[in-house]
Design a protein around this motif. Structure first.
Motif, PDB file in Angstrom:
ATOM      1  N   ARG A 177     104.483  -4.424  26.891  1.00  0.00           N
ATOM      2  CA  ARG A 177     103.311  -4.381  27.672  1.00  0.00           C
ATOM      3  C   ARG A 177     102.565  -2.889  27.770  1.00  0.00           C
ATOM      4  N   LEU A 178     101.304  -3.068  27.846  1.00  0.00           N
ATOM      5  CA  LEU A 178     100.797  -1.771  27.789  1.00  0.00           C
ATOM      6  C   LEU A 178      99.488  -1.972  28.460  1.00  0.00           C
ATOM      7  N   THR A 179      99.022  -1.239  29.754  1.00  0.00           N
ATOM      8  CA  THR A 179      97.734  -1.077  30.465  1.00  0.00           C
ATOM      9  C   THR A 179      96.609  -0.419  29.596  1.00  0.00           C
ATOM     10  N   ILE A 180      95.587  -0.903  29.663  1.00  0.00           N
ATOM     11  CA  ILE A 180      94.379  -0.651  28.615  1.00  0.00           C
ATOM     12  C   ILE A 180      93.280  -0.703  29.541  1.00  0.00           C
ATOM     13  N   PRO A 181      92.224   0.470  29.402  1.00  0.00           N
ATOM     14  CA  PRO A 181      91.082   0.571  29.927  1.00  0.00           C
ATOM     15  C   PRO A 181      90.223  -0.710  29.786  1.00  0.00           C
ATOM     16  N   ALA A 182      89.377  -1.555  30.568  1.00  0.00           N
ATOM     17  CA  ALA A 182      88.386  -2.170  30.636  1.00  0.00           C
ATOM     18  C   ALA A 182      86.970  -1.452  30.665  1.00  0.00           C
ATOM     19  N   GLN A 183      86.149  -1.610  29.955  1.00  0.00           N
ATOM     20  CA  GLN A 183      84.830  -0.908  29.558  1.00  0.00           C
ATOM     21  C   GLN A 183      83.613  -1.974  29.648  1.00  0.00           C
ATOM     22  N   GLN A 184      82.571  -1.607  29.863  1.00  0.00           N
ATOM     23  CA  GLN A 184      81.321  -2.691  30.016  1.00  0.00           C
ATOM     24  C   GLN A 184      80.656  -2.336  28.759  1.00  0.00           C
ATOM     25  N   GLY A 185      79.853  -3.237  27.954  1.00  0.00           N
ATOM     26  CA  GLY A 185      78.933  -2.893  27.022  1.00  0.00           C
ATOM     27  C   GLY A 185      78.043  -3.779  26.710  1.00  0.00           C
ATOM     28  N   ASP A 186      77.171  -3.551  25.931  1.00  0.00           N
ATOM     29  CA  ASP A 186      75.919  -4.216  25.704  1.00  0.00           C
ATOM     30  C   ASP A 186      76.077  -4.577  24.026  1.00  0.00           C
ATOM     31  N   PRO A 187      75.607  -5.388  23.549  1.00  0.00           N
ATOM     32  CA  PRO A 187      75.152  -6.683  23.953  1.00  0.00           C
ATOM     33  C   PRO A 187      76.187  -7.742  24.567  1.00  0.00           C
ATOM     34  N   ILE A 188      75.742  -8.809  25.156  1.00  0.00           N
ATOM     35  CA  ILE A 188      76.655  -9.711  25.791  1.00  0.00           C
ATOM     36  C   ILE A 188      77.099 -10.545  24.513  1.00  0.00           C
ATOM     37  N   VAL A 189      78.555 -10.612  24.645  1.00  0.00           N
ATOM     38  CA  VAL A 189      79.244 -11.447  23.524  1.00  0.00           C
ATOM     39  C   VAL A 189      79.309 -12.774  24.002  1.00  0.00           C
ATOM     40  N   GLU A 190      78.873 -13.791  23.676  1.00  0.00           N
ATOM     41  CA  GLU A 190      78.807 -15.151  24.108  1.00  0.00           C
ATOM     42  C   GLU A 190      80.043 -15.708  23.919  1.00  0.00           C
ATOM     43  N   ALA A 191      80.540 -15.723  22.494  1.00  0.00           N
ATOM     44  CA  ALA A 191      82.057 -16.376  22.105  1.00  0.00           C
ATOM     45  C   ALA A 191      82.847 -15.273  22.102  1.00  0.00           C
ATOM     46  N   PHE A 192      83.749 -15.409  22.692  1.00  0.00           N
ATOM     47  CA  PHE A 192      85.180 -14.650  22.685  1.00  0.00           C
ATOM     48  C   PHE A 192      85.612 -14.270  21.535  1.00  0.00           C
ATOM     49  N   SER A 193      85.642 -12.656  21.203  1.00  0.00           N
ATOM     50  CA  SER A 193      85.817 -12.475  19.745  1.00  0.00           C
ATOM     51  C   SER A 193      86.909 -11.300  19.539  1.00  0.00           C
ATOM     52  N   ILE A 194      87.513 -11.109  18.684  1.00  0.00           N
ATOM     53  CA  ILE A 194      88.426 -10.203  18.330  1.00  0.00           C
ATOM     54  C   ILE A 194      88.252  -9.598  16.906  1.00  0.00           C
ATOM     55  N   VAL A 195      88.243  -8.349  16.870  1.00  0.00           N
ATOM     56  CA  VAL A 195      88.203  -7.586  15.442  1.00  0.00           C
ATOM     57  C   VAL A 195      89.106  -6.399  15.419  1.00  0.00           C
ATOM     58  N   PHE A 196      89.635  -6.005  14.207  1.00  0.00           N
ATOM     59  CA  PHE A 196      90.235  -4.902  14.134  1.00  0.00           C
ATOM     60  C   PHE A 196      89.569  -3.995  13.512  1.00  0.00           C
ATOM     61  N   ASP A 197      90.241  -2.543  13.676  1.00  0.00           N
ATOM     62  CA  ASP A 197      89.611  -1.022  12.899  1.00  0.00           C
ATOM     63  C   ASP A 197      90.934  -0.404  12.834  1.00  0.00           C
ATOM     64  N   GLU A 198      90.695   0.536  11.981  1.00  0.00           N
ATOM     65  CA  GLU A 198      91.696   1.524  11.612  1.00  0.00           C
ATOM     66  C   GLU A 198      91.151   3.011  12.348  1.00  0.00           C
ATOM     67  N   ALA A 199      92.174   3.784  12.800  1.00  0.00           N
ATOM     68  CA  ALA A 199      91.921   5.131  13.380  1.00  0.00           C
ATOM     69  C   ALA A 199      92.937   5.973  13.250  1.00  0.00           C
ATOM     70  N   LYS A 200      93.299   6.869  12.278  1.00  0.00           N
ATOM     71  CA  LYS A 200      94.475   7.970  11.977  1.00  0.00           C
ATOM     72  C   LYS A 200      95.673   6.805  11.658  1.00  0.00           C
ATOM     73  N   ASP A 201      96.805   6.836  12.513  1.00  0.00           N
ATOM     74  CA  ASP A 201      97.847   6.122  12.458  1.00  0.00           C
ATOM     75  C   ASP A 201      97.704   4.854  13.467  1.00  0.00           C
TER      76      ASP A 201
END
Length: 181
Positions: A138-162
Motif C-alpha cells: 500500500r502507498l498513499t499518493i497525492p491527488a492533484q487537479q489538472g486540465d483538460p478534463i479526461v472523459e475516459a478513465f486512462s492510465i499511462v506509464f513513463d520513466e524517471a531515473k530509477d
C-alpha cells in the motif's frame, strides 16, 4: 438423370443455406467500458515489458468522479473486473518489494490523497470481494487537479531515473503511482 441431379443440387443448396443461418453467431454491442492495457516500456516494438496493467475504461458522461469512485471506499480502478497488474521483474511500491507475478490493483480515493493497493487476489469482479488480508503493498499518493478534463478513465506509464511512474487521469483528477526498479 437431369431431374435427379437438379433435385439433389437444390436440396444441397437449401441444406447449406439453412445450416448457415442456424449456426450464425449473435455478437453483443461494444462494451460501454472497453478494456485497455498500458505497459512499460510503452513502445509496442519493445516486447521486454517490466509492468503491464489491464483495466476497463468507464466514461464520465456528465457524472462526477467522486460518484463513480466514492471517497474512503476500495475502488476496482476502472469498471467491470478489478484492474490486474503484472510485474515481470521485482519492483517496489514505497518500501515494499513486489515479486514478479500478476496482482489486482485497487485504489481508495480521498480528497487530497488516494491509497494505491497491490493485492494477491486475481480474476475478481469489481471490489465486492476485496480482502485486505491479501494486500501485498500500500502507498498513499497525492491527488492533484489538472486540465483538460479526461472523459475516459486512462492510465499511462513513463520513466524517471530509477522509477516507473503510472499516471492515472479521470475528470480533473490526476494521480502518479511510483514504482522503483
Amino acid at each position: 438423370m437431369k431431374t435427379t441431379t437438379l433435385i439433389t443440387t437444390c436440396a444441397l443448396a437449401f441444406t447449406t443455406l439453412f445450416s448457415l443461418t442456424t449456426t450464425a453467431q449473435d455478437f453483443p454491442d461494444l462494451d460501454k467500458s472497453p478494456m485497455d492495457r498500458a505497459a512499460f516500456p510503452t513502445s509496442y516494438k519493445d516486447a521486454n515489458k517490466l509492468v503491464k496493467i489491464t483495466y476497463s475504461r468507464p466514461q464520465l458522461k456528465g457524472r462526477e468522479v467522486s460518484k463513480l469512485a466514492p471517497a474512503d471506499k476500495v475502488w476496482r480502478v476502472g469498471a467491470n473486473e478489478a484492474a490486474e497488474i503484472s510485474f515481470y521483474k521485482e519492483m517496489k511500491l514505497g518500501n515494499t518489494v513486489i515479486k514478479p507475478g500478476t496482482y489486482t490493483f485497487y485504489l481508495i480515493p480521498g480528497e487530497k490523497e488516494w491509497t494505491a493497493i497491490i493485492n494477491t487476489d486475481i480474476n475478481v469482479w469489481g471490489s465486492y470481494f476485496y480482502n485486505e488480508a491479501n494486500d501485498v503493498a500500500r502507498l498513499t499518493i497525492p491527488a492533484q487537479q489538472g486540465d483538460p478534463i479526461v472523459e475516459a478513465f486512462s492510465i499511462v506509464f513513463d520513466e524517471a531515473k530509477d522509477k516507473i511512474n503510472m499516471h492515472i487521469g479521470w475528470g480533473k483528477t490526476r494521480l502518479m503511482v511510483p514504482f522503483t526498479k
